[in-house]
Design a protein around this motif. Structure first.
Motif, PDB file in Angstrom:
ATOM      1  N   VAL A 291     108.963 -21.759 -50.456  1.00 21.68           N
ATOM      2  CA  VAL A 291     108.236 -22.384 -49.513  1.00 21.68           C
ATOM      3  C   VAL A 291     107.130 -21.565 -48.988  1.00 21.68           C
ATOM      4  CG1 VAL A 291     108.041 -23.967 -47.483  1.00 21.68           C
ATOM      5  CG2 VAL A 291     109.721 -24.345 -49.199  1.00 21.68           C
ATOM      6  N   ILE A 292     107.566 -20.351 -48.345  1.00 20.99           N
ATOM      7  CA  ILE A 292     106.473 -19.587 -47.637  1.00 20.99           C
ATOM      8  C   ILE A 292     105.561 -19.000 -48.482  1.00 20.99           C
ATOM      9  CG2 ILE A 292     106.301 -17.219 -46.567  1.00 20.99           C
ATOM     10  CD1 ILE A 292     109.297 -17.750 -45.103  1.00 20.99           C
ATOM     11  N   VAL A 293     105.711 -18.591 -49.757  1.00 18.42           N
ATOM     12  CA  VAL A 293     104.926 -17.946 -50.762  1.00 18.42           C
ATOM     13  C   VAL A 293     103.993 -19.054 -51.168  1.00 18.42           C
ATOM     14  CG1 VAL A 293     104.659 -17.183 -53.052  1.00 18.42           C
ATOM     15  CG2 VAL A 293     106.411 -16.304 -51.447  1.00 18.42           C
ATOM     16  N   VAL A 294     104.359 -20.433 -51.601  1.00 15.86           N
ATOM     17  CA  VAL A 294     103.530 -21.452 -51.869  1.00 15.86           C
ATOM     18  C   VAL A 294     102.681 -21.492 -50.913  1.00 15.86           C
ATOM     19  CG1 VAL A 294     103.446 -23.657 -52.590  1.00 15.86           C
ATOM     20  CG2 VAL A 294     105.140 -22.251 -53.565  1.00 15.86           C
ATOM     21  N   GLY A 295     103.107 -21.837 -49.608  1.00 11.21           N
ATOM     22  CA  GLY A 295     101.895 -22.192 -48.484  1.00 11.21           C
ATOM     23  C   GLY A 295     101.049 -21.163 -48.351  1.00 11.21           C
ATOM     24  N   LYS A 296     101.429 -19.836 -48.403  1.00 13.44           N
ATOM     25  CA  LYS A 296     100.540 -18.650 -48.196  1.00 13.44           C
ATOM     26  C   LYS A 296      99.651 -18.436 -49.290  1.00 13.44           C
ATOM     27  CE  LYS A 296      99.785 -16.795 -45.387  1.00 13.44           C
ATOM     28  NZ  LYS A 296      98.759 -17.302 -44.304  1.00 13.44           N
ATOM     29  N   LEU A 297     100.088 -19.019 -50.485  1.00 12.32           N
ATOM     30  CA  LEU A 297      99.160 -18.754 -51.559  1.00 12.32           C
ATOM     31  C   LEU A 297      97.911 -19.677 -51.670  1.00 12.32           C
ATOM     32  CD1 LEU A 297      98.754 -17.847 -54.622  1.00 12.32           C
ATOM     33  CD2 LEU A 297     100.256 -19.713 -55.326  1.00 12.32           C
ATOM     34  N   THR A 298      98.033 -20.947 -51.224  1.00 12.14           N
ATOM     35  CA  THR A 298      97.186 -21.954 -50.765  1.00 12.14           C
ATOM     36  C   THR A 298      95.937 -21.453 -49.983  1.00 12.14           C
ATOM     37  OG1 THR A 298      98.579 -23.948 -51.368  1.00 12.14           O
ATOM     38  CG2 THR A 298      96.466 -24.627 -50.497  1.00 12.14           C
ATOM     39  N   VAL A 299      96.359 -21.109 -48.768  1.00  9.19           N
ATOM     40  CA  VAL A 299      95.468 -20.536 -47.656  1.00  9.19           C
ATOM     41  C   VAL A 299      94.787 -19.271 -48.000  1.00  9.19           C
ATOM     42  CG1 VAL A 299      97.020 -19.309 -46.089  1.00  9.19           C
ATOM     43  CG2 VAL A 299      94.888 -20.707 -45.227  1.00  9.19           C
ATOM     44  N   ASN A 300      95.624 -18.299 -48.596  1.00  6.67           N
ATOM     45  CA  ASN A 300      95.093 -17.000 -49.286  1.00  6.67           C
ATOM     46  C   ASN A 300      93.937 -17.212 -50.149  1.00  6.67           C
ATOM     47  OD1 ASN A 300      96.329 -15.413 -47.020  1.00  6.67           O
ATOM     48  ND2 ASN A 300      96.673 -13.764 -48.808  1.00  6.67           N
ATOM     49  N   CYS A 301      93.908 -18.219 -51.106  1.00  5.05           N
ATOM     50  CA  CYS A 301      93.321 -18.428 -52.117  1.00  5.05           C
ATOM     51  C   CYS A 301      91.962 -18.925 -51.399  1.00  5.05           C
ATOM     52  CB  CYS A 301      93.710 -19.331 -53.074  1.00  5.05           C
ATOM     53  SG  CYS A 301      95.117 -18.798 -54.153  1.00  5.05           S
ATOM     54  N   LEU A 302      92.051 -19.873 -50.326  1.00  8.07           N
ATOM     55  CA  LEU A 302      90.830 -20.083 -49.411  1.00  8.07           C
ATOM     56  C   LEU A 302      90.218 -19.181 -48.777  1.00  8.07           C
ATOM     57  CD1 LEU A 302      92.412 -23.650 -48.186  1.00  8.07           C
ATOM     58  CD2 LEU A 302      90.551 -23.381 -49.679  1.00  8.07           C
ATOM     59  N   ASN A 303      90.976 -18.162 -48.389  1.00 12.37           N
ATOM     60  CA  ASN A 303      90.470 -16.922 -47.568  1.00 12.37           C
ATOM     61  C   ASN A 303      89.572 -15.897 -48.756  1.00 12.37           C
ATOM     62  OD1 ASN A 303      91.264 -17.355 -45.002  1.00 12.37           O
ATOM     63  ND2 ASN A 303      93.387 -16.572 -45.584  1.00 12.37           N
ATOM     64  N   ALA A 304      90.049 -15.910 -49.878  1.00 10.06           N
ATOM     65  CA  ALA A 304      89.419 -15.130 -50.951  1.00 10.06           C
ATOM     66  C   ALA A 304      88.308 -15.853 -51.659  1.00 10.06           C
ATOM     67  CB  ALA A 304      90.393 -14.931 -52.192  1.00 10.06           C
ATOM     68  N   TYR A 305      88.449 -17.225 -51.744  1.00  8.63           N
ATOM     69  CA  TYR A 305      87.191 -18.104 -52.118  1.00  8.63           C
ATOM     70  C   TYR A 305      86.031 -18.173 -51.005  1.00  8.63           C
ATOM     71  CZ  TYR A 305      85.222 -22.151 -54.273  1.00  8.63           C
ATOM     72  OH  TYR A 305      84.457 -23.209 -55.083  1.00  8.63           O
ATOM     73  N   GLY A 306      86.425 -18.153 -49.854  1.00  7.05           N
ATOM     74  CA  GLY A 306      85.360 -18.139 -48.804  1.00  7.05           C
ATOM     75  C   GLY A 306      84.863 -16.816 -48.645  1.00  7.05           C
ATOM     76  N   GLY A 307      85.850 -16.023 -48.773  1.00 10.76           N
ATOM     77  CA  GLY A 307      85.317 -14.646 -48.796  1.00 10.76           C
ATOM     78  C   GLY A 307      84.132 -14.088 -49.697  1.00 10.76           C
ATOM     79  N   PHE A 308      84.718 -14.551 -50.886  1.00 11.09           N
ATOM     80  CA  PHE A 308      83.596 -14.351 -52.001  1.00 11.09           C
ATOM     81  C   PHE A 308      82.530 -15.144 -51.554  1.00 11.09           C
ATOM     82  CE2 PHE A 308      82.478 -17.257 -55.639  1.00 11.09           C
ATOM     83  CZ  PHE A 308      81.329 -16.117 -56.078  1.00 11.09           C
ATOM     84  N   MET A 309      82.359 -16.246 -51.423  1.00 11.47           N
ATOM     85  CA  MET A 309      81.319 -17.074 -50.961  1.00 11.47           C
ATOM     86  C   MET A 309      80.255 -16.350 -49.961  1.00 11.47           C
ATOM     87  SD  MET A 309      80.928 -19.740 -52.794  1.00 11.47           S
ATOM     88  CE  MET A 309      81.805 -20.998 -53.805  1.00 11.47           C
ATOM     89  N   SER A 310      80.831 -15.798 -48.926  1.00 12.99           N
ATOM     90  CA  SER A 310      80.379 -15.271 -47.685  1.00 12.99           C
ATOM     91  C   SER A 310      79.785 -13.831 -48.340  1.00 12.99           C
ATOM     92  CB  SER A 310      81.255 -14.985 -46.740  1.00 12.99           C
ATOM     93  OG  SER A 310      81.562 -16.326 -46.020  1.00 12.99           O
ATOM     94  N   ILE A 311      80.303 -13.111 -49.045  1.00 11.95           N
ATOM     95  CA  ILE A 311      79.750 -11.816 -49.548  1.00 11.95           C
ATOM     96  C   ILE A 311      78.582 -12.090 -50.365  1.00 11.95           C
ATOM     97  CG2 ILE A 311      80.149  -9.797 -50.859  1.00 11.95           C
ATOM     98  CD1 ILE A 311      83.131  -9.843 -50.025  1.00 11.95           C
ATOM     99  N   LEU A 312      78.627 -13.053 -51.434  1.00 11.18           N
ATOM    100  CA  LEU A 312      77.599 -13.493 -52.144  1.00 11.18           C
ATOM    101  C   LEU A 312      76.639 -13.911 -51.432  1.00 11.18           C
ATOM    102  CD1 LEU A 312      76.662 -13.536 -55.311  1.00 11.18           C
ATOM    103  CD2 LEU A 312      77.579 -15.594 -55.498  1.00 11.18           C
ATOM    104  N   THR A 313      76.525 -14.672 -50.433  1.00  9.78           N
ATOM    105  CA  THR A 313      75.866 -15.327 -49.600  1.00  9.78           C
ATOM    106  C   THR A 313      74.689 -14.413 -48.852  1.00  9.78           C
ATOM    107  OG1 THR A 313      76.850 -17.380 -49.386  1.00  9.78           O
ATOM    108  CG2 THR A 313      75.070 -16.851 -47.729  1.00  9.78           C
ATOM    109  N   THR A 314      75.345 -13.335 -48.279  1.00 12.40           N
ATOM    110  CA  THR A 314      74.860 -12.106 -47.710  1.00 12.40           C
ATOM    111  C   THR A 314      74.114 -11.377 -48.820  1.00 12.40           C
ATOM    112  OG1 THR A 314      76.860 -11.972 -46.135  1.00 12.40           O
ATOM    113  CG2 THR A 314      75.377 -10.165 -46.457  1.00 12.40           C
ATOM    114  N   VAL A 315      74.664 -10.883 -49.815  1.00 15.14           N
ATOM    115  CA  VAL A 315      73.858 -10.276 -50.781  1.00 15.14           C
ATOM    116  C   VAL A 315      72.653 -10.794 -51.279  1.00 15.14           C
ATOM    117  CG1 VAL A 315      73.963  -9.176 -52.996  1.00 15.14           C
ATOM    118  CG2 VAL A 315      75.793  -8.812 -51.775  1.00 15.14           C
ATOM    119  N   THR A 316      72.829 -12.218 -51.756  1.00 15.23           N
ATOM    120  CA  THR A 316      71.677 -12.987 -52.145  1.00 15.23           C
ATOM    121  C   THR A 316      70.669 -13.450 -51.382  1.00 15.23           C
ATOM    122  OG1 THR A 316      72.910 -15.009 -52.007  1.00 15.23           O
ATOM    123  CG2 THR A 316      73.104 -13.808 -54.086  1.00 15.23           C
TER     124      THR A 316
END
Length: 481
Positions: A291-316
């Motif tokens: 349960v801990i792993v599944v819950g953390k997987l969801t929010v960590n994917c959001l962190n990675a997804y949002g982090g990628f978007m933010s880096i790309l927004t900065t570069v572009t």
């Protein structure tokens, strides 16, 4: 509303990045926002956040309503950001160029990236401990396995992240519900609650922890609603996001506050291990770790997804691109996750204290940003945005916006006397017996200042301008539903 894609493409790798999502690819209903944010909040870091309110002095009897108040206040702000997604179809930090300018938005973006790295790293520590207990490997190996899982889901993208959210909703409700029952059957919870009177400083600390938890979703919450059809009700998007995030986080934080109350210092050294022991027999402990792993997987994917978007927004912002190739997108995401894994592997043993100060520090940074974005979008521009101009430094929004940048910096500065962190305690905070109200001061002061300053210089379009987007070169149009 019907899906606009065939079910067969549910696990296809996402091809959109920071460009506006065309109407032909919009799909889903606001219900998806409820399950995503409920699942993302029913996880161990939220449990730890609730436990902090008790660990640092509050009685659980007062901490739980204080956390609820914070979640409600912060949840309103967070859900107002989410409601922008269907209207604009662009990532949240791209839309903030309408306030800060194409180059000016880079300043809060850099801080957003640090936030994502911090949350991804701290979450990976806890998930790594759970993976370690499940697989009987070292914590470092558990962190690396968890990082690999995060990369697979985050690279696949939006649709698979929503699938993970739905799974986490069911798994989290069952797992945290079971732990709550075990807590009341294994401990005399009533004997550990209500022993202390009301204390304003610790009550406000708990409010700040709840509000800070919600406010830090603000910079990426619209990333997860931008695929909804443009005609989706703003009200429905708001309430679905608000209910999912507040109910999920409050459930987890209540469990955390009560667990810290009954466990005392036993919870501090090993939060994951304590919950595993609370579960009972080894098989049930294994399921709780899952349960801990599944819950953390969801929010960590959001962190990675949002982090990628933010880096790309900065570069572009500087090269004027609005899209990248799938391979580049994958490289950004994997690179982000790799950096967060390095931070997680080097994490301090003083996890709880560092996490508390990390959350409170983020409040001071993101409260002014949220105030500016929401005041501009809802009160000044009145939901009218020139979307093509968000990608053009020579367009309507220009390179820099003095009103937004000035208000942002002043909004951070006015909070300094009210801060209560490990590194710094403001002079006015001491007079308030240590109560941290900096985020309230920052929200109100920044909103008022920006409204007075920007309403005279704002130049919103008469109605929202949507781009005419061709399909990416070499990529076939999606099949009809």
């Amino acid at each position: 509303m019907p899906e606009r894609h065939a079910p067969g493409d549910r696990l296809a790798v996402e091809r959109r990045t920071i460009e506006a999502v065309p109407d032909s690819e919009r799909h889903g209903t606001p219900r998806s926002q409820f399950t995503l944010w409920f699942g993302a909040n029913m996880q161990i870091t939220a449990i730890v956040d609730g436990a902090l309110s008790v660990v640092f002095g509050a009685d659980a009897l007062w901490a739980i309503p204080a956390l609820l108040l914070g979640n409600l206040l912060g949840g309103i702000v967070m859900a107002l950001h989410s409601a922008q997604g269907p209207r604009l179809g662009v990532p949240q930090m791209i839309s903030s160029r309408a306030q800060f300018g194409v180059f000016g938005a880079v300043l809060p973006l850099l801080l957003v990236i640090l936030m994502y790295l911090g949350f991804a790293a701290t979450g990976s520590v806890l998930a790594g401990q759970a993976m370690s207990a499940m697989l009987h490997v070292g914590t470092s190996a558990g962190i690396l396995v968890f990082g690999a899982l995060t990369a697979v889901v985050a690279v696949t993208g939006y649709r698979l992240i929503h699938v993970a959210g739905r799974i986490a909703t069911v798994v989290g409700a069952l797992g945290l519900g079971y732990l709550m029952v075990r807590l009341f059957t294994q401990y005399d919870v009533g004997a550990h609650v209500g022993g202390k009177g009301f204390d304003a400083a610790t009550f406000l600390l708990a409010v700040g922890l709840g509000a800070g938890w919600q406010l830090t979703f603000g910079p990426y919450v619209a990333d997860c609603s931008r695929y909804l059809p443009r005609e989706t009700s703003t009200r429905a998007t708001f309430w679905s996001t608000f209910a999912g995030s507040v109910i999920g986080s409050q459930w987890a934080m209540t469990l955390g506050a009560l667990t810290a109350a009954v466990a005392g210092k036993a919870f501090l050294p090993d939060q994951v291990g304590f919950l595993g022991d609370l579960a009972g027999p080894a098989f049930l402990a294994f399921l709780v770790y899952l349960v801990i792993v599944v819950g953390k997987l969801t929010v960590n994917c959001l962190n990675a997804y949002g982090g990628f978007m933010s880096i790309l927004t900065t570069v572009t912002a500087f090269d004027r691109r609005s899209r990248v190739t799938p391979a580049t997108r994958a490289a950004y995401i994997v690179g982000f996750i790799a950096v967060s894994m390095v931070i997680a592997l080097a994490a301090s043993d003083d996890f709880l204290n560092n996490f508390k100060n990390f959350v409170l520090l983020l409040l001071a940074v993101f409260t002014p940003w949220s105030a500016i974005n929401l005041v501009d979008y809802y009160l000044i521009s009145r939901e009218r945005v020139d979307i093509p101009a968000l990608y053009d430094p020579d367009g309507r929004y220009g390179r820099w916006n003095a009103a937004a940048l000035g208000s942002y910096l002043i909004g951070i500065a006015v909070q300094v006397p009210f801060l209560a962190t490990k590194l710094y305690t403001g002079a006015l905070t001491r007079k308030l017996d240590g109560a941290d109200i900096s985020w309230i001061v920052g929200l109100l002061a920044t909103s008022a200042l920006y409204w007075l300053w920007a309403r005279r210089s704002a130049n919103p379009p008469d109605e929202t301008v949507h781009p005419a987007l061709p399909e990416p070169a070499g990529v076939p149009a999606p099949p009809a539903a």
